[in-house]
Write a protein that holds these residues in place. Sequence first.
Motif, PDB file in Angstrom:
ATOM      1  N   GLY A  97     -53.962  60.210  15.336  1.00  9.87           N
ATOM      2  CA  GLY A  97     -53.955  59.074  14.427  1.00  9.87           C
ATOM      3  C   GLY A  97     -52.998  59.237  13.259  1.00  9.87           C
ATOM      4  O   GLY A  97     -52.814  58.306  12.477  1.00  9.87           O
ATOM      5  N   SER A  98     -52.397  60.406  13.115  1.00 10.44           N
ATOM      6  CA  SER A  98     -51.425  60.645  12.049  1.00 10.44           C
ATOM      7  C   SER A  98     -50.018  60.600  12.641  1.00 10.44           C
ATOM      8  O   SER A  98     -49.805  60.981  13.785  1.00 10.44           O
ATOM      9  N   LYS A  99     -49.058  60.142  11.837  1.00 13.15           N
ATOM     10  CA  LYS A  99     -47.677  60.031  12.297  1.00 13.15           C
ATOM     11  C   LYS A  99     -46.858  61.172  11.696  1.00 13.15           C
ATOM     12  O   LYS A  99     -46.943  61.441  10.502  1.00 13.15           O
ATOM     13  N   TYR A 100     -46.038  61.820  12.531  1.00 17.11           N
ATOM     14  CA  TYR A 100     -45.268  62.988  12.114  1.00 17.11           C
ATOM     15  C   TYR A 100     -43.795  62.850  12.472  1.00 17.11           C
ATOM     16  O   TYR A 100     -43.429  62.232  13.472  1.00 17.11           O
ATOM     17  N   LEU A 101     -42.976  63.468  11.646  1.00 13.42           N
ATOM     18  CA  LEU A 101     -41.584  63.738  11.964  1.00 13.42           C
ATOM     19  C   LEU A 101     -41.598  65.178  12.460  1.00 13.42           C
ATOM     20  O   LEU A 101     -42.030  66.082  11.731  1.00 13.42           O
ATOM     21  N   ILE A 102     -41.144  65.405  13.713  1.00 11.45           N
ATOM     22  CA  ILE A 102     -41.292  66.715  14.342  1.00 11.45           C
ATOM     23  C   ILE A 102     -39.926  67.227  14.786  1.00 11.45           C
ATOM     24  O   ILE A 102     -39.185  66.534  15.487  1.00 11.45           O
ATOM     25  N   PHE A 103     -39.618  68.464  14.392  1.00  8.05           N
ATOM     26  CA  PHE A 103     -38.375  69.134  14.767  1.00  8.05           C
ATOM     27  C   PHE A 103     -38.703  70.110  15.886  1.00  8.05           C
ATOM     28  O   PHE A 103     -39.546  70.994  15.711  1.00  8.05           O
ATOM     29  N   ALA A 159     -43.024  74.229   8.356  1.00  5.55           N
ATOM     30  CA  ALA A 159     -41.962  73.381   7.809  1.00  5.55           C
ATOM     31  C   ALA A 159     -41.117  72.769   8.915  1.00  5.55           C
ATOM     32  O   ALA A 159     -39.955  72.428   8.717  1.00  5.55           O
ATOM     33  N   GLY A 160     -41.715  72.586  10.098  1.00  6.30           N
ATOM     34  CA  GLY A 160     -41.026  71.952  11.222  1.00  6.30           C
ATOM     35  C   GLY A 160     -41.687  70.654  11.638  1.00  6.30           C
ATOM     36  O   GLY A 160     -41.264  70.002  12.581  1.00  6.30           O
ATOM     37  N   LYS A 161     -42.739  70.275  10.924  1.00 11.50           N
ATOM     38  CA  LYS A 161     -43.401  68.990  11.165  1.00 11.50           C
ATOM     39  C   LYS A 161     -43.836  68.427   9.819  1.00 11.50           C
ATOM     40  O   LYS A 161     -44.211  69.164   8.914  1.00 11.50           O
ATOM     41  N   TYR A 162     -43.725  67.113   9.696  1.00  4.13           N
ATOM     42  CA  TYR A 162     -44.014  66.455   8.423  1.00  4.13           C
ATOM     43  C   TYR A 162     -44.833  65.201   8.670  1.00  4.13           C
ATOM     44  O   TYR A 162     -44.399  64.306   9.392  1.00  4.13           O
ATOM     45  N   ASN A 163     -46.001  65.137   8.081  1.00  6.96           N
ATOM     46  CA  ASN A 163     -46.840  63.944   8.169  1.00  6.96           C
ATOM     47  C   ASN A 163     -46.208  62.872   7.287  1.00  6.96           C
ATOM     48  O   ASN A 163     -46.113  63.036   6.072  1.00  6.96           O
ATOM     49  N   ILE A 164     -45.754  61.780   7.881  1.00 10.33           N
ATOM     50  CA  ILE A 164     -45.002  60.782   7.127  1.00 10.33           C
ATOM     51  C   ILE A 164     -45.824  59.553   6.753  1.00 10.33           C
ATOM     52  O   ILE A 164     -45.317  58.663   6.070  1.00 10.33           O
TER      53      ILE A 164
END
Length: 195
Positions: A137-143, A159-164
Amino acid sequence: MRLKKKSTLLALVLAVILTAAASYYYFAVYNSQHDVFAGISEYKGYTTAQGLYAGADLVVIGSPIKAYKDRKTHISRASTGFIMAFATFTEIKVEKVLRGPEADAVDLTVIEPVLITQTLKGKERMGLEGYTEMKKGSKYLIFLGKNSNGQYSVINMHAGKYNIDGTDPEDMRMSDHLKQRIYRDIKERYLKDVE
């Protein structure tokens, strides 16, 4: 007759005490979660948004499809019981591909460096370098980096995923200054047209 009343009352009191103790254990201990030191892993760390973006094989925005308890996990133990390796396989619904082949983002499963196990003392979370699991249910920017088996795993640890979308308070801890600095730079460079 009087003895029977005392026995019944004693049995009732013991049942109430036992129920209270079992309830306390189940809710306060068994269902609690605490982090366990998972050791230091060897990985290539990035200290800038530009380096992280350039070092990723695939950069996506997406959300986990399943709750953590429904995901596949892997754990390898030595004959002594010592944990040698662990991972969680998280299926991601990809909303957007920012870098890398779009074909790889179809039915994407991401390897996360985290494992949550149930013990008698509660749930224990082992995350390499402080990594926390992505939440359904959370949205992430994932490297992501691609391994030799063609699988993608999160790079740069925590520091390779960010909850946006601000729905995962564990993701952006106030003590993680490097992650906060990288994220500010990421928003400025790569997420202007996304949010």
